[in-house]
Design a protein around this motif. Structure first.
Motif, PDB file in Angstrom:
ATOM      1  N   ASP A 113       0.823  -1.211   0.000  1.00 39.92           N
ATOM      2  CA  ASP A 113       0.000   0.000   0.000  1.00 39.92           C
ATOM      3  C   ASP A 113       0.861   1.267   0.000  1.00 39.92           C
ATOM      4  N   ALA A 168      -2.788  -0.171  -8.407  1.00 39.28           N
ATOM      5  CA  ALA A 168      -3.825   0.136  -7.423  1.00 39.28           C
ATOM      6  C   ALA A 168      -4.798  -1.021  -7.255  1.00 39.28           C
ATOM      7  N   SER A 169      -5.193  -1.645  -8.358  1.00 42.82           N
ATOM      8  CA  SER A 169      -6.151  -2.752  -8.253  1.00 42.82           C
ATOM      9  C   SER A 169      -5.516  -3.966  -7.591  1.00 42.82           C
ATOM     10  N   SER A 170      -4.229  -4.177  -7.846  1.00 39.50           N
ATOM     11  CA  SER A 170      -3.538  -5.293  -7.206  1.00 39.50           C
ATOM     12  C   SER A 170      -3.459  -5.103  -5.699  1.00 39.50           C
ATOM     13  N   ARG A 171      -3.174  -3.876  -5.275  1.00 40.78           N
ATOM     14  CA  ARG A 171      -3.157  -3.572  -3.834  1.00 40.78           C
ATOM     15  C   ARG A 171      -4.484  -3.940  -3.182  1.00 40.78           C
ATOM     16  N   SER A 172      -5.568  -3.519  -3.812  1.00 40.53           N
ATOM     17  CA  SER A 172      -6.903  -3.778  -3.273  1.00 40.53           C
ATOM     18  C   SER A 172      -7.184  -5.273  -3.212  1.00 40.53           C
ATOM     19  N   GLU A 173      -6.814  -5.994  -4.253  1.00 40.50           N
ATOM     20  CA  GLU A 173      -7.045  -7.441  -4.294  1.00 40.50           C
ATOM     21  C   GLU A 173      -6.212  -8.161  -3.239  1.00 40.50           C
ATOM     22  N   ARG A 175      -5.290  -6.946  -0.381  1.00 38.83           N
ATOM     23  CA  ARG A 175      -5.917  -6.654   0.909  1.00 38.83           C
ATOM     24  C   ARG A 175      -7.125  -7.567   1.146  1.00 38.83           C
ATOM     25  N   GLN A 176      -7.939  -7.748   0.127  1.00 34.64           N
ATOM     26  CA  GLN A 176      -9.109  -8.610   0.261  1.00 34.64           C
ATOM     27  C   GLN A 176      -8.715 -10.064   0.509  1.00 34.64           C
ATOM     28  N   HIS A 196      -8.088 -12.644  -8.737  1.00 29.47           N
ATOM     29  CA  HIS A 196      -6.829 -11.888  -8.761  1.00 29.47           C
ATOM     30  C   HIS A 196      -5.970 -12.300  -9.956  1.00 29.47           C
TER      31      HIS A 196
END
Length: 221
Positions: A113, A168-173, A175-176, A196
């Motif tokens: 992040d 950015a999308s990889s960071r979010s994925e 985290r999930q 992912h």
């Protein structure tokens, strides 16, 4: 840690191919590469063999290597297989990781992040997936994933370098996925990892299509 010549050559060739400086069909000549890198042919030969294993090069009729053209269906099958194996490992990790391992995974996510550099994030991404693989405690599935990862690594690294949205999308994925593992939610973890890998494939597919569009048109014989 001493960096081997073959490793440096391998990584340099991957970078050169993935940024489009070496097009499909171009020869990879041992002698020329040895002179370029200032080494003997032995590490060059090893690097070319690994490049072939990664699916980025192949041998011709005279056993000389050249840059392999990746067909869209080959890329699709590669990422499909990766998603199936990696999601199975992640599901096991959700059940088997120790609390310390789970907390370490969250620290990796936190470091991602805070990272905006595509090259540095690529290394963090590798740490994230390695932590899950290790936490699954299944050496057979892990060795299968290692082989697939060697073939997808260049594409995943290119994701972050060539598509500003992917970081950015990889960071979010991540985290999930980490939250699902922390909550011991096996099925959610499996689904999120499949999604992912699919996201990574879609970006890679766009990169491949762009590579093909950018290839120079060959004149008629």
């Amino acid at each position: 840690m001493i960096i081997r010549a073959a490793d440096c050559i391998f990584e340099s060739l991957i970078e050169t191919i993935m940024v489009g400086k070496l097009a499909a069909g171009e020869p990879l000549v041992e002698k020329s590469l040895a002179e370029k890198f200032g080494v003997s042919r032995t590490p060059v030969r090893e690097a070319l063999h690994r490049l072939a294993q990664a699916g980025l090069a192949e041998r011709g009729t005279r056993r000389a290597y050249f840059v392999r053209e990746m067909a869209p269906e080959d890329l699709s099958e590669l990422f499909e297989a990766t998603g199936e194996i990696e999601s199975a490992l992640a599901a096991l990790a959700a059940k088997r990781m120790s609390e310390i391992e789970r907390r370490h995974l969250m620290l990796i996510v936190d470091s991602g992040d805070a990272c905006d550099d595509p090259t540095a994030y690529s290394d963090i991404n590798r740490q994230f997936h390695e932590a899950i693989k290790s936490g699954a405690r299944n050496s057979t599935l892990a060795s299968t994933l290692d082989e697939l990862s060697m073939r997808t690594f260049a594409w995943r690294a290119a994701n972050f370098r060539e598509d500003s949205r992917r970081l950015a999308s990889s960071r979010s994925e991540h985290r999930q996925i980490a939250d699902a593992i922390l909550n011991l939610d096996v099925e959610m973890t499996r689904r999120l990892v499949c999604s992912h890998v699919a996201s990574s494939y879609l970006v890679s597919s766009d990169i491949l299509a762009r590579r093909k569009r950018e290839l120079p048109v060959k004149p008629n014989a």
